[in-house]
Design a protein around this motif. Sequence first.
Motif, short mmCIF file in Angstrom:
data_model
loop_
_atom_site.label_atom_id
_atom_site.label_comp_id
_atom_site.label_asym_id
_atom_site.label_seq_id
_atom_site.Cartn_x
_atom_site.Cartn_y
_atom_site.Cartn_z
N VAL A 209 0.86 -1.20 0.00
CA VAL A 209 0.00 0.00 0.00
C VAL A 209 0.89 1.24 0.00
O VAL A 209 0.69 2.17 -0.78
CB VAL A 209 -0.93 0.02 1.25
N GLN A 212 2.58 1.62 -3.21
CA GLN A 212 1.60 1.66 -4.31
C GLN A 212 1.90 0.62 -5.38
O GLN A 212 1.89 0.91 -6.58
CB GLN A 212 1.55 3.06 -4.92
N SER A 230 -3.93 -4.57 -7.05
CA SER A 230 -3.33 -3.32 -6.58
C SER A 230 -3.64 -3.17 -5.09
O SER A 230 -4.81 -3.18 -4.69
CB SER A 230 -3.90 -2.14 -7.37
N VAL A 232 -3.34 -0.63 -3.16
CA VAL A 232 -4.07 0.61 -2.86
C VAL A 232 -5.55 0.43 -3.18
O VAL A 232 -6.42 0.82 -2.40
CB VAL A 232 -3.47 1.80 -3.65
#
Length: 574
Positions: A209, A212, A230, A232
């Motif tokens: 996170v 990213q 992903s 994030v």
Amino acid sequence: MAISDISENALKVLEKRYQGKDEDGNVVESVEQMFRRVSDTIARVDANFDNTADTGKVSDEFFELMTSLRFMPNSPTLMNAGRTLGQLSACFVLPVGDSMEEIFDSVKNAALIHKSGGGTGFSFSRLRQSGASVKSTGGVASGPVSFMKVFNAATEAVKQGGTRRGANMGILRVDHPDILEFIDCKANNSDITNFNISIGITEKFMQAVEEQTDYDLIDPKSGTAVGHLSAVKVFELIVDHAWKNGEPGIIFLDRLNRDNVVPSQGEIESTNPCGEQPLLPYESCNLGSVNLTKMLRRTLTGYEFDFRLLEQTVNEAVHFLDNVIEANNYPLDIIAETTRATRKIGLGVMGWADALLMLEIPYNSEEAIRLADKVMGFINNTGHAASARLAEKRGSFPLFSVSTLREGPAMRNATVTTIAPTGTISMIAGCSSGVEPVFAYAFVRNIMDGTEMVEVNPILMHKLETLGLDKDRALLKRIAREGTIAHIEEIPQEVRDVFVCAHDIRPVDHIRMQAAFQNHTDNAVSKTVNFPKEATRGDVREAYLLAYEEGCKGVTIYRDGSREEQVLNIGEVN
Ligand code: CDP
């Protein structure tokens, strides 16, 4: 012996759910007899270790400990000690293996636990993802979420010994291939209602996170990566769902395992339903809480903590909770064995917010954080010393020599402290729950069967009396309507600064308080971070990140009004 200070509301709760009844539902046990049933049963254990023990005297001590409202054990102990059921723990974790036999064994075991008044936590992370192949049938697996629905339906069907409905925690690791479906599984408020759900967050995920980047989804069967997402985006999805209706919560799995004192016994994958008690599969734990409002003594100008009384109370409470492990009638042999191997107990506190009101210290102040640090630090140290003294007399917990504690003094209990929600026992003790701020200064409480109770905070009432405002009906009604006194100008500002409620406190201050208690707690802290209705997703994200930075083991948030049925409602005084 008189039972001091027990409120009318408390008497109602006791009569409804705790005092013994005959087959027709008539109460056949007085409040005094109920506490005596508990104290006698728990005290008798002393004779197992010392045949000269004066168990009558110990029973008197335990009786006084509870009836003075200084300490209360968790509900199952109060309900079941000295009765046929005899199941005394609130917290269990059961494994869920990746085969039909194992899944349905777990459903059955959960039903047995619920029947006896306990709550169960599960990790569904070992189940293969939906769509994966099933060898024996040539079909495809339906995945963790569909099986959770089976657990949920079973829970629905079993009312806990007629006293409380079963509660569950469902956890899925963030790297399970079904994570997106899991995050969404409670988006509809009427689904999977007997579960709290939490995402098992890993350090690896938090790093992704921060950087990213994508992170791998791992096939639970083979342990290999079968996709990626992903970090994030997944984090934002969790935040979005929590913002919408408070679920899922998050738990930091690596932190739970950092504090796993017996790693040789496997990994901690789950907590109990309210998140405060991480446990190994088949482990159970009994809890109890010190009422901090009873740990204050009067001074010329107000109140102060009486640390000698606190020390005495903690010593008695650790003795009591260790005895509960012996007196307990476990629902399964394997749970008895696993629990007795570590002998975890969870001593915590309740009435923290009320104690701060009595001390005239705002919950959202540096002074309150410093005091939390001092009080919980004292309880944790005193509790550990008490457990070490018990180890000298009774022996250490059986796995001590392979535990991470083996270099230190021998301990009777692998963990000593946990901060529980104290949902019902705080009502019995007549104090604020756990370490939560006062939710509202006057409110209507919905009890599980639909009855309502109206309560005005007695400490505020007392303050209003000294200000000559206690007879002002319009003012009281306004407090009940608004929950907070923040905007009531008739009340002096310095009083309003002290009498803050959950919604007057910024989320960061909720989290700092949680972290202050976590710092001195072996297990975890039950805490809800309250947000006002108008809070944004960004506010929730910030809170999650802060909880991570501050060393919390998990976070549960709730944005006001985001679920139709709330246990606590700000409402009118009748
Ligand atoms: O105050 P009380 O002893 O009744 O319980 P609590 O402190 O509010 O909750 C402690 C734990 O009891 C929860 O985390 C659950 O493990 C369990 N519990 C449950 O199984 N069912 C409920 N309805 C409430 C609590």
